[in-house]
Design a protein around this motif. Structure first.
Motif, PDB file in Angstrom:
ATOM      1  N   THR A   1     -17.471   7.291  37.684  1.00 43.04           N
ATOM      2  CA  THR A   1     -18.169   6.271  36.904  1.00 43.04           C
ATOM      3  C   THR A   1     -18.551   6.802  35.528  1.00 43.04           C
ATOM      4  OG1 THR A   1     -19.052   5.235  38.891  1.00 43.04           O
ATOM      5  CG2 THR A   1     -20.190   4.761  36.841  1.00 43.04           C
ATOM      6  N   MET A   2     -18.322   5.983  34.488  1.00 42.79           N
ATOM      7  CA  MET A   2     -18.695   6.333  33.108  1.00 42.79           C
ATOM      8  C   MET A   2     -19.762   5.348  32.641  1.00 42.79           C
ATOM      9  SD  MET A   2     -16.533   8.825  32.630  1.00 42.79           S
ATOM     10  CE  MET A   2     -15.877   9.195  30.989  1.00 42.79           C
ATOM     11  N   GLY A   3     -20.654   5.801  31.763  1.00 44.34           N
ATOM     12  CA  GLY A   3     -21.750   4.935  31.354  1.00 44.34           C
ATOM     13  C   GLY A   3     -22.162   5.085  29.906  1.00 44.34           C
TER      14      GLY A   3
ATOM     15  N   GLY B   1     -22.804   8.113  33.353  1.00 43.35           N
ATOM     16  CA  GLY B   1     -22.202   7.524  34.543  1.00 43.35           C
ATOM     17  C   GLY B   1     -22.864   8.004  35.819  1.00 43.35           C
ATOM     18  N   VAL B   2     -23.257   9.273  35.845  1.00 45.78           N
ATOM     19  CA  VAL B   2     -24.004   9.790  36.994  1.00 45.78           C
ATOM     20  C   VAL B   2     -25.311   9.021  37.158  1.00 45.78           C
ATOM     21  CG1 VAL B   2     -25.251  11.800  37.897  1.00 45.78           C
ATOM     22  CG2 VAL B   2     -22.974  12.092  36.878  1.00 45.78           C
ATOM     23  N   GLN B   3     -25.973   8.737  36.037  1.00 47.49           N
ATOM     24  CA  GLN B   3     -27.232   7.999  36.086  1.00 47.49           C
ATOM     25  C   GLN B   3     -27.004   6.542  36.482  1.00 47.49           C
ATOM     26  OE1 GLN B   3     -28.905   8.756  32.230  1.00 47.49           O
ATOM     27  NE2 GLN B   3     -29.223  10.924  32.652  1.00 47.49           N
ATOM     28  N   VAL B   4     -25.875   5.957  36.068  1.00 50.69           N
ATOM     29  CA  VAL B   4     -25.532   4.604  36.509  1.00 50.69           C
ATOM     30  C   VAL B   4     -25.488   4.555  38.028  1.00 50.69           C
ATOM     31  CG1 VAL B   4     -23.673   2.899  36.623  1.00 50.69           C
ATOM     32  CG2 VAL B   4     -24.291   3.895  34.420  1.00 50.69           C
ATOM     33  N   LYS B   5     -24.774   5.500  38.627  1.00 52.58           N
ATOM     34  CA  LYS B   5     -24.654   5.523  40.083  1.00 52.58           C
ATOM     35  C   LYS B   5     -25.998   5.760  40.753  1.00 52.58           C
ATOM     36  CE  LYS B   5     -21.478   8.687  40.089  1.00 52.58           C
ATOM     37  NZ  LYS B   5     -20.523   9.683  40.618  1.00 52.58           N
ATOM     38  N   ARG B   6     -26.784   6.667  40.179  1.00 50.03           N
ATOM     39  CA  ARG B   6     -28.062   7.026  40.801  1.00 50.03           C
ATOM     40  C   ARG B   6     -29.044   5.865  40.780  1.00 50.03           C
ATOM     41  NH1 ARG B   6     -29.932  11.922  42.279  1.00 50.03           N
ATOM     42  NH2 ARG B   6     -32.179  12.216  42.439  1.00 50.03           N
ATOM     43  N   ASN B   7     -28.940   5.004  39.781  1.00 48.56           N
ATOM     44  CA  ASN B   7     -29.883   3.893  39.635  1.00 48.56           C
ATOM     45  C   ASN B   7     -29.343   2.574  40.157  1.00 48.56           C
ATOM     46  OD1 ASN B   7     -32.426   4.763  37.879  1.00 48.56           O
ATOM     47  ND2 ASN B   7     -30.655   5.898  37.115  1.00 48.56           N
ATOM     48  N   ALA B   8     -28.104   2.549  40.599  1.00 45.89           N
ATOM     49  CA  ALA B   8     -27.482   1.287  41.007  1.00 45.89           C
ATOM     50  C   ALA B   8     -27.730   0.953  42.471  1.00 45.89           C
ATOM     51  CB  ALA B   8     -25.980   1.338  40.745  1.00 45.89           C
ATOM     52  N   GLY B   9     -28.279   1.878  43.242  1.00 41.82           N
ATOM     53  CA  GLY B   9     -28.439   1.638  44.678  1.00 41.82           C
ATOM     54  C   GLY B   9     -27.262   2.208  45.440  1.00 41.82           C
ATOM     55  N   PRO B  10     -27.411   2.446  46.726  1.00 43.23           N
ATOM     56  CA  PRO B  10     -26.389   3.167  47.501  1.00 43.23           C
ATOM     57  C   PRO B  10     -25.221   2.327  47.980  1.00 43.23           C
ATOM     58  CG  PRO B  10     -28.259   2.637  48.893  1.00 43.23           C
ATOM     59  CD  PRO B  10     -28.617   2.169  47.509  1.00 43.23           C
TER      60      PRO B  10
ATOM     61  N   VAL C   1     -31.696   0.446  30.102  1.00 43.61           N
ATOM     62  CA  VAL C   1     -30.471  -0.251  30.512  1.00 43.61           C
ATOM     63  C   VAL C   1     -29.353   0.788  30.579  1.00 43.61           C
ATOM     64  CG1 VAL C   1     -28.755  -2.011  29.956  1.00 43.61           C
ATOM     65  CG2 VAL C   1     -31.168  -2.416  29.419  1.00 43.61           C
ATOM     66  N   LEU C   2     -28.693   0.861  31.726  1.00 37.99           N
ATOM     67  CA  LEU C   2     -27.539   1.737  31.897  1.00 37.99           C
ATOM     68  C   LEU C   2     -26.321   0.854  32.147  1.00 37.99           C
ATOM     69  CD1 LEU C   2     -29.191   4.427  34.164  1.00 37.99           C
ATOM     70  CD2 LEU C   2     -28.538   4.700  31.767  1.00 37.99           C
ATOM     71  N   LEU C   3     -25.313   0.994  31.306  1.00 32.09           N
ATOM     72  CA  LEU C   3     -24.146   0.114  31.349  1.00 32.09           C
ATOM     73  C   LEU C   3     -22.958   0.849  31.968  1.00 32.09           C
ATOM     74  CD1 LEU C   3     -22.996  -2.677  30.417  1.00 32.09           C
ATOM     75  CD2 LEU C   3     -22.245  -1.497  28.329  1.00 32.09           C
ATOM     76  N   ASP C   4     -22.373   0.264  32.984  1.00 31.93           N
ATOM     77  CA  ASP C   4     -21.168   0.812  33.605  1.00 31.93           C
ATOM     78  C   ASP C   4     -19.971   0.481  32.713  1.00 31.93           C
ATOM     79  OD1 ASP C   4     -18.970   1.478  35.157  1.00 31.93           O
ATOM     80  OD2 ASP C   4     -19.709   0.519  36.976  1.00 31.93           O
ATOM     81  N   ILE C   5     -19.354   1.509  32.119  1.00 32.30           N
ATOM     82  CA  ILE C   5     -18.206   1.303  31.232  1.00 32.30           C
ATOM     83  C   ILE C   5     -16.942   1.951  31.801  1.00 32.30           C
ATOM     84  CG2 ILE C   5     -19.654   1.103  29.170  1.00 32.30           C
ATOM     85  CD1 ILE C   5     -18.648   3.998  28.451  1.00 32.30           C
ATOM     86  N   THR C   6     -16.913   2.124  33.114  1.00 33.23           N
ATOM     87  CA  THR C   6     -15.793   2.835  33.734  1.00 33.23           C
ATOM     88  C   THR C   6     -14.454   2.209  33.361  1.00 33.23           C
ATOM     89  OG1 THR C   6     -17.255   3.392  35.578  1.00 33.23           O
ATOM     90  CG2 THR C   6     -14.884   3.711  35.901  1.00 33.23           C
ATOM     91  N   GLU C   7     -14.335   0.897  33.523  1.00 32.15           N
ATOM     92  CA  GLU C   7     -13.063   0.229  33.236  1.00 32.15           C
ATOM     93  C   GLU C   7     -12.759   0.207  31.743  1.00 32.15           C
ATOM     94  OE1 GLU C   7     -10.911  -0.769  35.543  1.00 32.15           O
ATOM     95  OE2 GLU C   7     -12.303   0.038  37.047  1.00 32.15           O
ATOM     96  N   ALA C   8     -13.798   0.220  30.941  1.00 33.08           N
ATOM     97  CA  ALA C   8     -13.624   0.123  29.488  1.00 33.08           C
ATOM     98  C   ALA C   8     -13.441   1.479  28.822  1.00 33.08           C
ATOM     99  CB  ALA C   8     -14.837  -0.585  28.868  1.00 33.08           C
ATOM    100  N   PHE C   9     -13.742   2.553  29.539  1.00 29.58           N
ATOM    101  CA  PHE C   9     -13.754   3.867  28.869  1.00 29.58           C
ATOM    102  C   PHE C   9     -12.403   4.273  28.276  1.00 29.58           C
ATOM    103  CE2 PHE C   9     -13.474   8.436  28.447  1.00 29.58           C
ATOM    104  CZ  PHE C   9     -14.552   8.648  27.596  1.00 29.58           C
ATOM    105  N   PRO C  10     -11.264   3.995  28.926  1.00 24.20           N
ATOM    106  CA  PRO C  10     -10.000   4.372  28.275  1.00 24.20           C
ATOM    107  C   PRO C  10      -9.843   3.784  26.875  1.00 24.20           C
ATOM    108  CG  PRO C  10      -9.610   3.881  30.572  1.00 24.20           C
ATOM    109  CD  PRO C  10     -11.034   3.483  30.287  1.00 24.20           C
ATOM    110  N   LEU C  11     -10.329   2.561  26.669  1.00 23.03           N
ATOM    111  CA  LEU C  11     -10.264   1.974  25.325  1.00 23.03           C
ATOM    112  C   LEU C  11     -11.249   2.664  24.386  1.00 23.03           C
ATOM    113  CD1 LEU C  11      -9.905  -1.864  26.025  1.00 23.03           C
ATOM    114  CD2 LEU C  11      -8.129  -0.197  25.442  1.00 23.03           C
ATOM    115  N   LYS C  12     -12.414   3.053  24.910  1.00 29.10           N
ATOM    116  CA  LYS C  12     -13.367   3.787  24.071  1.00 29.10           C
ATOM    117  C   LYS C  12     -12.764   5.115  23.644  1.00 29.10           C
ATOM    118  CE  LYS C  12     -18.035   5.655  23.730  1.00 29.10           C
ATOM    119  NZ  LYS C  12     -19.428   5.651  24.248  1.00 29.10           N
TER     120      LYS C  12
END
Length: 251
Positions: free
Chosen positions: A234-236, A217-226, A181-192
């Motif tokens: 993107t952060m993950g 995040g690179v892996q999120v993009k690579r596995n999410a489809g084009p 499971v790869l979770l996109d946390i881009t919007e949440a990362f500033p709080l992290k």
């Protein structure tokens, strides 16, 4: 906005683990209006507070410092936090500790559980926390298993079967951690990042976990489809789902 019924329970061996490994998931949940409850089994007072020991602080002082840091970090993520103060290095598994966790499960009624993976050759506290979290999850489902005060639960207190996700250990390759499971946390990362900066006792971890979020995040993009249009930055976070997913649609 209507209250979101979902509740995320995070079982963390030490006071900082939940931030480094799952801070993005926690912040993302609270940003959606969900409840997040962190349970720290210890303060990480012996094994993960070297700077404070070197500064000459006492054990009680170090516990107080780590509590304050963890509370600030949880607040930054929008989460609740509690401490069982079971001690660390080693974190000792016991029936009493598991019973306390059973109480937590029944009180919190989680819809999702996050904890450590079952293998970590560098820190036995982490798999110990995972084993207790998993055992308590099973026991909390059983109406014939008493609460820690000896009373038996009502049908409303027993829990269902929340999915369990293992968050990433510090040295994943040596822990045989293979995320599914790869979770996109881009919007949440500033709080992290804000939560990480609440933990100056482990300041050396800030940049490491920022860079890890970039790599995942690179892996999120690579596995999410084009065609999802994910941003370049993107952060993950990476997870392993322990129990099978139940679904009527494969996607």
């Amino acid at each position: 906005m209507a209250e979101n019924p979902n509740t995320l329970l995070i079982v963390s061996a030490h006071a900082g683990d939940f931030v480094w490994r799952a801070g993005g998931a926690i912040a993302a949940a609270t940003m959606r209006g969900e409840r997040a409850v962190v349970v720290c089994l210890s303060f990480g007072e012996r094994g993960e507070s070297a700077s404070q020991w070197l500064a000459g602080k006492s054990l009680d002082e170090i516990k107080a410092i780590r509590r304050e840091e963890a509370e600030a970090a949880a607040s930054a993520l929008g989460a609740e936090i509690e401490f069982l103060d079971l001690g660390d290095y080693p974190l000792v598994e016991s029936e009493q500790a598991v019973a306390k966790l059973v109480d937590v499960y029944r009180r919190v009624q989680p819809t999702v559980v996050l904890t450590h993976p079952l293998a970590d050759p560098y820190n036995g506290d982490h798999p110990a926390a995972a084993r207790m979290a998993l055992q308590a999850r099973v026991l909390a489902q059983a109406i014939g298993v008493a609460n820690s005060d000896g009373s038996f639960p009502t049908k409303d207190e027993i829990i269902g079967a929340p999915p369990v996700f293992f968050f990433e250990p510090h040295q994943p390759e040596q822990s045989d951690f293979k995320p599914n499971v790869l979770l996109d946390i881009t919007e949440a990362f500033p709080l992290k990042r804000k939560a990480m900066e609440c933990l100056p006792a482990q300041k050396h971890m800030w940049e490491y976990y920022t860079q890890l979020a970039i790599r995942r995040g690179v892996q999120v993009k690579r596995n999410a489809g084009p065609n999802l249009g994910l941003p370049h930055e993107t952060m993950g976070e990476a997870y392993v789902r322990y129990f099978p997913q139940v679904t009527d649609v494969l996607q």
